[in-house]
Design a protein around this motif. Structure first.
Motif, PDB file in Angstrom:
ATOM      1  N   ASN A 119       0.792  -1.221   0.000  1.00  0.00           N
ATOM      2  CA  ASN A 119       0.000   0.000   0.000  1.00  0.00           C
ATOM      3  C   ASN A 119       0.830   1.280   0.000  1.00  0.00           C
ATOM      4  OD1 ASN A 119      -1.964  -1.900   0.082  1.00  0.00           O
ATOM      5  ND2 ASN A 119      -2.594  -1.472   2.173  1.00  0.00           N
ATOM      6  N   GLU A 150      -4.466  -5.778  -4.480  1.00  0.00           N
ATOM      7  CA  GLU A 150      -4.746  -5.121  -5.745  1.00  0.00           C
ATOM      8  C   GLU A 150      -4.696  -3.611  -5.540  1.00  0.00           C
ATOM      9  OE1 GLU A 150      -8.573  -6.616  -6.708  1.00  0.00           O
ATOM     10  OE2 GLU A 150      -9.634  -5.276  -5.335  1.00  0.00           O
ATOM     11  N   HIS A 151      -4.318  -2.928  -6.584  1.00  0.00           N
ATOM     12  CA  HIS A 151      -4.219  -1.471  -6.534  1.00  0.00           C
ATOM     13  C   HIS A 151      -4.739  -0.892  -7.847  1.00  0.00           C
ATOM     14  CE1 HIS A 151      -1.689  -1.812  -2.980  1.00  0.00           C
ATOM     15  NE2 HIS A 151      -0.891  -2.642  -3.643  1.00  0.00           N
ATOM     16  N   CYS A 175      -3.713   5.712  -5.433  1.00  0.00           N
ATOM     17  CA  CYS A 175      -4.478   4.479  -5.493  1.00  0.00           C
ATOM     18  C   CYS A 175      -5.787   4.735  -4.767  1.00  0.00           C
ATOM     19  CB  CYS A 175      -3.705   3.333  -4.834  1.00  0.00           C
ATOM     20  SG  CYS A 175      -4.714   1.866  -4.553  1.00  0.00           S
ATOM     21  N   ILE A 212      -7.953   2.773  -3.797  1.00  0.00           N
ATOM     22  CA  ILE A 212      -8.314   1.732  -2.834  1.00  0.00           C
ATOM     23  C   ILE A 212      -7.646   2.003  -1.491  1.00  0.00           C
ATOM     24  CG2 ILE A 212      -8.199  -0.747  -2.347  1.00  0.00           C
ATOM     25  CD1 ILE A 212      -7.977  -1.019  -5.506  1.00  0.00           C
ATOM     26  N   HIS A 213      -6.437   2.517  -1.538  1.00  0.00           N
ATOM     27  CA  HIS A 213      -5.666   2.703  -0.307  1.00  0.00           C
ATOM     28  C   HIS A 213      -5.288   4.156  -0.068  1.00  0.00           C
ATOM     29  CE1 HIS A 213      -4.819  -1.499  -1.706  1.00  0.00           C
ATOM     30  NE2 HIS A 213      -5.311  -1.700  -0.511  1.00  0.00           N
ATOM     31  N   MET A 249      -2.048   6.164  -0.136  1.00  0.00           N
ATOM     32  CA  MET A 249      -1.206   5.583  -1.189  1.00  0.00           C
ATOM     33  C   MET A 249      -1.169   6.541  -2.369  1.00  0.00           C
ATOM     34  SD  MET A 249      -1.425   1.743  -2.716  1.00  0.00           S
ATOM     35  CE  MET A 249      -0.150   1.144  -3.842  1.00  0.00           C
TER      36      MET A 249
HETATM   37 CU    CU Z   1      -3.465   0.464  -3.380  1.00  0.00          CU
END
Ligand code: CU
Length: 154
Positions: free
Chosen positions: A75, A99-100, A137, A139-140, A147
């Motif tokens: 991350n 996953e990113h 990213c 997601i993070h 991220m």
């Molecule tokens: Cu990520």
């Protein structure tokens, strides 16, 4: 660059072996030249396990060559903030187990969606125009925290 990539692979192997030192081992050895203004050099060299907490925008890693690499691992993007010359192809490799995605903060003319950036996947983009390309990213992280990374082209 090759050495850095090798180091990341070694780290990934360590992690796979059950090491809990998730965020450590941030080697700066591939930063070109002697301008380690932030670090004062790798004192100790005891397989540094410093964590990567405070990589701010000041921590700009100048990468040379027509093709440079950024790892996406645990991350974070490594190196988080890089500077390259116009025309450089930057390659992001998802070295971790999560996953990113890689999304530009501004615009949508480059980047990779999560379905194409699973563990082991590679994304590359050639930056021809000088500028600052912030990315994240989703997601993070957000566009400003978590991220995130940047590519400075000049
Ligand atoms: Cu990520």
């Amino acid at each position: 660059m090759i050495r850095r990539r090798a180091a990341a692979v070694a780290l990934a192997v360590l992690l796979a072996a059950g090491g809990a030192a998730a965020c450590g081992g941030d080697e700066d050895t591939s930063a070109e030249g002697g301008e380690s203004s932030d670090d004062g050099g790798l004192s100790g060299g005891s397989d540094g396990d410093e964590g990567e907490g405070d990589e701010g925008p000041d921590d700009l890693v100048v990468l040379e060559g027509s093709e440079v690499a950024v790892e996406s691992l645990d991350n974070t993007f490594r190196a988080q903030n890089i500077q390259v010359a116009p025309g450089t192809t930057v390659t992001w490799t998802n070295e971790g187990r999560n996953e990113h995605d890689v999304l530009p903060v501004e615009g949508d003319d480059w980047g990779v969606e999560v379905e194409d950036f699973q563990p082991g996947d590679v994304f590359e983009h050639t930056f021809d125009e000088p500028g600052v390309y912030d990315y994240y990213c989703s997601i993070h992280g957000t566009t400003t925290a978590g991220m995130v990374g940047s590519v400075v082209v000049e």
